[in-house]
Design an enzyme around this catalytic site. Sequence first.
Site, PDB file in Angstrom:
ATOM      1  CE  LYS A 138      -1.729   2.786   2.848  1.00  0.00           C
ATOM      2  NZ  LYS A 138      -1.520   4.122   2.322  1.00  0.00           N
TER       3      LYS A 138
ATOM      4  CB  CYS B 122      12.523   9.899   8.830  1.00  0.00           C
ATOM      5  SG  CYS B 122      13.519   8.750   7.631  1.00  0.00           S
TER       6      CYS B 122
ATOM      7  CD  GLU C 188      13.293   1.201   9.418  1.00  0.00           C
ATOM      8  OE1 GLU C 188      13.860   2.496  10.046  1.00  0.00           O
ATOM      9  OE2 GLU C 188      13.932   0.265   9.349  1.00  0.00           O
TER      10      GLU C 188
ATOM     11  CD  GLU D 220      10.327  13.540  11.403  1.00  0.00           C
ATOM     12  OE1 GLU D 220      11.119  13.011  10.598  1.00  0.00           O
ATOM     13  OE2 GLU D 220       9.260  12.884  11.769  1.00  0.00           O
TER      14      GLU D 220
END
Length: 479
Positions: free
Chosen positions: A174, A282, A249, A382
């Site tokens: 997906k 990231c 992750e 973040e």
Amino acid sequence: MLEKRDFYINGAWVAPAKPQDHHVIDPSTEEPCAVISLGAQTDTDAAVAAAKAALPGWMATPATERIALVEKLAEIYQSRSEDLAQAMSHEMGAPIDMARTQQVGAGIWHLKNFVHAAKAFSFDSPLGDHAPNDRIIREAVGVAALITPWNWPMNQVTLKVGAAAVAGCTMVLKPSEESPLNAMIFAEMMDEAGFPPGVFNLVNGDGPGVGTQLSGHPDVDMVSFTGSARAGVAISKNAADTLKKVHLELGGKGANLVFDDADEKAVKRGVLHMMNNTGQSCNAPGRMLVQRGVYDQAVETAVEVAAKVTVGSASDEGRHIGPVVNQVQWSKIQDLIQTGIDEGARLVAGGTGRPEGFNKGFYVKPTVFADANNQMTIAREEIFGPVLTMIPFDTEEEAVEIANDTPYGLTNYVQTSNPERANRMARLLRSGMVEMNGQSRAAGSPFGGMKMSGNGREGGVFGIEDFLEVKAVSGWTAE
């Protein structure tokens, strides 16, 4: 406008059971560039059933044959590189030159590395000389749900599919609904390579829909997810009822420790790394910690470098950064920049609003904050945009304390000419990866983090192991 409404299930392109239109937006123009369908439970069930039916045969296929198919896939991938670059440039805003080199290049790099690693991998071996009748068999986990993000699409698709394929897992992919077109091209490549029906399946959908259906599905044995920590928590909770493996992750808030003996290009390198992919990585070095004696000069250099980072449409050739992926991300970044100003950080480059000359598109000014502290919002959250936060420090101990004072633990960076100091930092920094003096990780080095950055490892041998179960056999008879 492109239309790609079918899903790839059991070796064929099939229409969704209950078509639900989703417009893919070009972030450079804010206009739709494609229409796809989002899947329903029926589509997810069909894809999982196909993967489950194909699993016994694929697991029994010799590893050499599985590896050969991944090699074939790598050849086809290279022939479709321009198609992939154009898709990613339009759907997630990667400047076309960067899409051709970094975005597409990441995929072929990983596929080739998996082939190399798998050829030397021992799927079946004795326990040791002390136990001649004990054997260790590494076999596929089973049906793997692969849920990938929009920021490095082919990087993540190949990291998961390549490892799952050589390990003997069957899979349902997906991709992000923000960047599905490259994944559909990839499904065409899997088909052309000749993977058996059901080994690889693709269903488009969003997180609350197909993502939730896959992570809680009783016939899915493993979920490999890359995305936000918030989504990773939700997936883990949903998967808990079936006790399936979950490899994550997730996000990061990397610290880049610049000591007073760093090389003269260290600050420039750090700023450009932060701005790459418009800050949507990231492992971006979002916090630059600079030793006090060189701090003022580092701020001046960062301002100069940021001023030279140009912003432009993803369709324009050249070295510039493009837009961020969508309105939601753009608004979040604007709010965080304003929060940085309100909390007292010194804005030395960029700021809120679109860059000069843009009144449309999700463009963000390359932004640098100085004189921040690690308790400020911009140092803790973040941002996922081209925003750098600079923090001064005095001693090694203080630098380590600041760097580790974060819920994340993905990548940290160290800039020093002192090898003993570099090695000390590598051992003390709490992150899955530490990169020194601009040196990138080598082929096969694992990508992954700790704490709120997740628990998986991707790439090379480590990535293959993520998709394997270890079976201990006693009383083995030599064949």
